[in-house]
Scaffold this motif. Structure first.
Motif, PDB file in Angstrom:
ATOM      1  N   SER A 191     -70.720  29.785 -26.178  1.00 29.76           N
ATOM      2  CA  SER A 191     -70.934  28.516 -25.484  1.00 29.76           C
ATOM      3  C   SER A 191     -70.957  28.743 -23.965  1.00 29.76           C
ATOM      4  CB  SER A 191     -69.816  27.547 -25.844  1.00 29.76           C
ATOM      5  OG  SER A 191     -69.800  26.511 -24.888  1.00 29.76           O
TER       6      SER A 191
ATOM      7  N   LYS B 181     -70.421  26.655 -21.837  1.00 27.98           N
ATOM      8  CA  LYS B 181     -69.312  25.902 -21.229  1.00 27.98           C
ATOM      9  C   LYS B 181     -68.040  26.753 -21.240  1.00 27.98           C
ATOM     10  CE  LYS B 181     -71.050  21.346 -22.357  1.00 27.98           C
ATOM     11  NZ  LYS B 181     -71.297  20.716 -23.647  1.00 27.98           N
ATOM     12  N   TRP B 182     -67.871  27.527 -22.284  1.00 30.77           N
ATOM     13  CA  TRP B 182     -66.671  28.366 -22.386  1.00 30.77           C
ATOM     14  C   TRP B 182     -66.809  29.627 -21.528  1.00 30.77           C
ATOM     15  CZ3 TRP B 182     -62.560  28.364 -26.446  1.00 30.77           C
ATOM     16  CH2 TRP B 182     -62.465  27.130 -27.102  1.00 30.77           C
TER      17      TRP B 182
ATOM     18  N   SER C  45     -74.379  32.725 -19.836  1.00 26.79           N
ATOM     19  CA  SER C  45     -75.308  31.627 -20.116  1.00 26.79           C
ATOM     20  C   SER C  45     -76.777  32.062 -20.100  1.00 26.79           C
ATOM     21  CB  SER C  45     -75.091  30.490 -19.107  1.00 26.79           C
ATOM     22  OG  SER C  45     -75.270  30.995 -17.805  1.00 26.79           O
TER      23      SER C  45
END
Ligand code: HMG
Ligand code: MG
Length: 301
Positions: free
Chosen positions: A54, A56-57, A62
């Motif tokens: 993820s 976000k994690w 990314s």
């Protein structure tokens, strides 16, 4: 007793993934691609190039799709790390053929890292692994907290062996057994790897040591004596898991290659070219490179 010294050892470079996931700032995608390419030039044949986790994690990873789109050529095996069905689906979309899944022996660590219990992760991953193998993917399983957990403390050898057995039954090609927080001592390394070699003789067995307490090289030597001939290492000694407090970088590829080559063991890795690869990424890192080989041999300014 004679020293065990195989003719050849395989280095699995994890710098672009384990190394860069734990950097304070985002290393530019173009630099990551150059780093990966230079590592291949240096003779690295198996490498974790990125992870489909993820954003976000782990925002540092990314750009996984861009990295995979550009870096699947060259080398024998370009591995992507995936925690779940969504990660595997993303890996399939960009035609990765080698996938690493990861689970912690410690439930608490697994929850902090993947937001699931170890049993729930296994329940999700087992059919995924079977399907990947049926589709002729190479599947590697990374076993975190195999010796110690930052939350639960000492992990019983039997618990690690049991989890490895479950992955073997699911059909993985390789087990990468990790000392996530760099706390194992050589007798523990020798014992666990001897047991695994004995119990699971038909699986590729790899050792993954973080170097928090400067015991990674000794633990690698102990694993070598237990018959292990595959080691995960990270160029420049970068690395660490964002969800394992206190975890420092991995064993530095250059220090491990230096030790093995001095023992007369062929790694296929050329040290001067490895230094060139590290120099590509070094200006973009938030910490100095402190591996011994780099310190003694690089022309740093
Ligand atoms: P979660 O929040 O429980 O996920 O995180 P979820 O299933 O509830 O989904 C929440 C959102 O995340 C959804 O998006 C999903 O689509 C998305 P939204 O609807 O909110 O827009 N999502 C994903 N996006 C991209 N890629 C995915 C993915 N899965 C869900 N694969 C999750 C669960 C597993 C995703 C999260 O906990 C995570 O990404 N964890 C990764 C942690 C990590 O990367 N740790 C470091 C690697 S392991 C390591 O370093 C150890 C090792 O080196 C060995 C050792 O040394 O021990 C290997
Ligand atoms: Mg690691």
């Amino acid at each position: 007793m004679a020293i065990l010294s195989p003719e050849k050892v395989t280095i699995i470079e994890v710098g672009p993934r384990d190394g860069l996931q734990n950097e304070k700032s985002f290393v530019p995608t173009e630099i990551k691609k150059q780093f990966i390419s230079a590592l291949k030039q240096a003779g690295i044949s198996e490498m974790e190039i990125t992870s489909f986790v993820s954003p976000k994690w782990v925002p540092q990873m990314s750009d996984a799709a861009e990295i995979a789109a550009d870096c699947l050529e060259g080398g024998e095996r370009n591995i992507v790390l995936t925690p779940n069905a969504k990660g595997v689906e993303r890996a399939r979309m960009v035609n990765c053929r080698a996938v690493a899944v990861f689970v912690g022996v410690s439930n608490t660590f697994n929850q902090k890292n993947i937001n699931k219990t170890t049993a729930d992760s296994m329940a999700e991953l087992t059919p995924i692994i079977k399907q990947l193998r049926a589709d002729e993917f190479f599947v590697r399983a990374c076993i975190s907290t195999s010796f110690y957990c930052p939350y639960e403390g000492k992990i019983a050898e039997e618990d690690t062996v049991n989890l490895c057995r479950q992955f073997a039954l699911a059909g993985v090609d390789e087990l990468s057994v990790a000392d996530t927080i760099g706390m194992a001592a050589p007798h523990e390394s020798f014992s666990l790897f001897s047991t695994l070699k004995n119990e699971l003789p038909n699986i590729l067995l790899t050792a993954h040591f973080h170097d928090t307490r400067k015991m990674a090289l000794t633990n690698i030597y102990a694993a070598l004596q237990a018959g292990v001939d595959r080691f995960d290492t990270s160029a420049g000694g970068l690395g660490g898991c964002p969800f394992a407090p206190g975890a420092a970088g991995n064993a530095a590829t250059e220090d491990v290659v230096y030790m093995l080559e001095r023992m007369g063991i062929n790694t296929g890795v050329q040290l001067p070219d490895l230094i060139k690869a590290i120099d590509i990424v070094r200006p973009h890192l938030s910490r100095p490179i402190d591996s011994t080989y780099y310190r003694l041999n690089a022309q740093t300014v």
